[in-house]
Design an enzyme around this catalytic site. Structure first.
Site, PDB file in Angstrom:
ATOM      1  N   HIS A  34      60.072  -0.373  39.681  1.00 17.11           N
ATOM      2  CA  HIS A  34      61.310   0.076  40.316  1.00 17.11           C
ATOM      3  C   HIS A  34      61.589  -0.787  41.546  1.00 17.11           C
ATOM      4  O   HIS A  34      60.714  -1.528  41.996  1.00 17.11           O
ATOM      5  CB  HIS A  34      61.168   1.542  40.769  1.00 17.11           C
ATOM      6  CG  HIS A  34      60.115   1.726  41.822  1.00 17.11           C
ATOM      7  ND1 HIS A  34      58.770   1.802  41.515  1.00 17.11           N
ATOM      8  CD2 HIS A  34      60.182   1.799  43.179  1.00 17.11           C
ATOM      9  CE1 HIS A  34      58.072   1.935  42.626  1.00 17.11           C
ATOM     10  NE2 HIS A  34      58.897   1.931  43.660  1.00 17.11           N
ATOM     11  N   HIS A  51      58.892  -3.746  41.686  1.00 22.87           N
ATOM     12  CA  HIS A  51      57.431  -3.641  41.763  1.00 22.87           C
ATOM     13  C   HIS A  51      56.905  -2.434  40.992  1.00 22.87           C
ATOM     14  O   HIS A  51      57.661  -1.516  40.682  1.00 22.87           O
ATOM     15  CB  HIS A  51      56.983  -3.578  43.233  1.00 22.87           C
ATOM     16  CG  HIS A  51      57.581  -2.435  44.008  1.00 22.87           C
ATOM     17  ND1 HIS A  51      58.877  -2.451  44.486  1.00 22.87           N
ATOM     18  CD2 HIS A  51      57.077  -1.238  44.391  1.00 22.87           C
ATOM     19  CE1 HIS A  51      59.138  -1.326  45.110  1.00 22.87           C
ATOM     20  NE2 HIS A  51      58.055  -0.557  45.066  1.00 22.87           N
ATOM     21  N   ARG A  74      42.704   5.007  43.721  1.00 26.00           N
ATOM     22  CA  ARG A  74      43.468   4.227  44.694  1.00 26.00           C
ATOM     23  C   ARG A  74      44.460   5.139  45.391  1.00 26.00           C
ATOM     24  O   ARG A  74      44.984   6.068  44.777  1.00 26.00           O
ATOM     25  CB  ARG A  74      44.195   3.102  43.954  1.00 26.00           C
ATOM     26  CG  ARG A  74      45.098   2.250  44.804  1.00 26.00           C
ATOM     27  CD  ARG A  74      45.577   0.998  44.041  1.00 26.00           C
ATOM     28  NE  ARG A  74      46.448   0.250  44.917  1.00 26.00           N
ATOM     29  CZ  ARG A  74      47.770   0.397  44.959  1.00 26.00           C
ATOM     30  NH1 ARG A  74      48.379   1.225  44.131  1.00 26.00           N
ATOM     31  NH2 ARG A  74      48.487  -0.279  45.818  1.00 26.00           N
TER      32      ARG A  74
END
Ligand SMILES: C=C1C[C@]23C[C@H]1CC[C@H]2[C@@]12CCC[C@@](C)(C(=O)O1)[C@H]2[C@@H]3C(=O)O
Ligand SMILES: O=C(O)CCC(=O)C(=O)O
Ligand SMILES: [Fe+2]
Length: 382
Positions: A230, A290, A300
């Site tokens: 997006h 990205h 993460r």
């Protein structure tokens, strides 16, 4: 009552526990993840090395201009936010996402709410589910919001709120400095910057939104996706990530269309340019398309600190940037832009046409051959 199969298709269902999963179910298996190669973006990667800006460098504005024109993103050093504070923020986020699902679900986003726990907003537009949990917060409403997760307002609550408030204070100040640096990078003179501020109150009225991401370990990372590709919609985002890479920036060829993997640089922040900044700068600074991938061995965490215009401000190309040229975009508010993006997702058949981003921006661009939208200029514009 929805049937279990219906529940699995609902992007906002939390029925499936990612942390305990031993395989990636069809609901979480995305197509087309390997259409483009992934290359390393670390220092020494030559052409693909992600640009670095040191805010203490006297030539920082030139570096910002180059990175914003060519990448729409850069690593930020010398920003002054203590590394030790970033570590406490990360630990706090990890602790929050580690809470039982039932605790987190008390803060679940309802329907079209911008804030709350759950999948990110764009999840609505896709049939597949992302391998992540998110939490969007308004820093001005932090304590009441987090009370949903910690109704007892005990030690963990106070500690997390305290850390996030300290962080918000630092990041807000940094965002103001960065806005100024962007205006210098655009080539505006001191008086022009003062003029822009006096006319549009860009910095003064800028709004902040915090979005927390948690990407649990994934048993089959090649089939799953942490965050669907997006562009961010606002002005710009300051991103903090754990020391586990996973953010990919899309770069057009030549030589080839590719995903550049953002290196994990201790202490550095990442700056991403959003669509409304591309509009404000008349296309000179580009928003960056990205995505985030997941990992088999390590979970993460990332945090995006989004800066955007006030909800009622019309954003159009700055006249100081347009100069003698023509505005490339019509002016619109952030909520209006979100509606355009929704249409873009719907028209594009979501998963396919969005592989390179930019569709929503095209829908608000002004075709030089017609005069439509020329007198559509509003508050933050010429
Ligand atoms: C202030 C913002 C910015 C939002 C919407 C709203 C709250 C949550 C943000 C995100 C966070 C995750 C990616 C994104 C694309 C999403 O789905 O939700 C972002 C979106 C945007 O940049 O448009
Ligand atoms: O996790 C990441 O690195 C990216 C997150 C992101 O793009 C977002 O929150 O908008
Ligand atoms: Fe993003």
């Amino acid at each position: 009552m929805p049937t279990p199969s219906k529940l699995n298709k609902d992007p906002h269902n939390h029925y499936f526990d990612l942390g305990a999963a031993r395989q990636v179910p069809e609901t979480h298996a995305w197509e087309g993840l390997h259409e483009h190669p992934v290359v390393d973006g670390g220092v020494g990667a030559g052409e693909d090395a992600v640009p670095v800006v040191d805010m203490q460098d006297p030539h920082a504005a030139e570096a910002v201009a180059r990175a914003s024109e060519q990448w729409g993103a850069f690593l930020l050093q010398g920003h002054g936010v203590p590394r030790e504070l970033l570590a406490r923020v990360e630990a706090g986020i990890a602790g929050m996402f580690a809470l039982p699902k039932t605790d987190k679900m008390r803060a679940a986003r309802q329907g079209g709410d911008p804030y709350g726990y759950g999948l990110p907003h764009i999840a609505l537009y896709f049939s597949k589910t992302m391998w992540s949990e998110g939490y969007s917060l308004s820093p001005t409403n932090l304590r009441p919001e987090l009370r949903k997760i910690w109704p007892d307002a005990g030690h963990d609550y106070s500690q997390f709120c305290g850390v996030m408030e300290e962080f918000h204070k630092e990041m807000g100040a940094l965002a103001d400095k960065l806005m100024e640096l962007f205006l210098v990078a655009l080539g505006l003179t001191g008086p022009q910057i003062a003029g822009v501020e006096a006319e549009h109150k860009l910095t003064e009225t800028m709004s902040e939104t915090i979005h927390l991401n948690w990407y649990p370990k994934c048993p089959d990372p090649k089939r799953a996706l942490g965050m669907k590709a997006h562009t961010d919609s606002g002005f710009f985002a300051l991103l903090m990530q754990s020391q586990v890479p996973g953010l990919h920036l899309f770069r057009h060829g030549p030589p080839a269309d590719r995903w550049v993997e953002m290196p994990a640089v201790p202490g550095a922040l990442i700056v991403n340019i959003g669509d409304l900044f591309q509009i404000l700068t008349n296309g000179r600074f580009r928003s960056v398309y990205h995505r985030a991938v997941v990992n088999r061995d390590r979970e993460r965490i990332s945090l995006a600190y989004f800066l955007g215009p006030a909800a009622n401000a019309k954003v159009g190309p700055l006249k100081e940037v347009v100069g003698g040229g023509r505005p490339a975009y019509r002016a619109l508010t952030w909520p209006e832009y979100i509606i355009v993006r929704k249409e873009a997702f719907a028209n594009g058949g979501a998963d396919l046409e969005f592989t390179k981003g930019g569709t929503a921006l095209e829908m608000v661009s002004i075709n030089p051959d017609d005069d439509d939208g020329m007198d559509d200029q509003g508050d933050i514009s010429s």
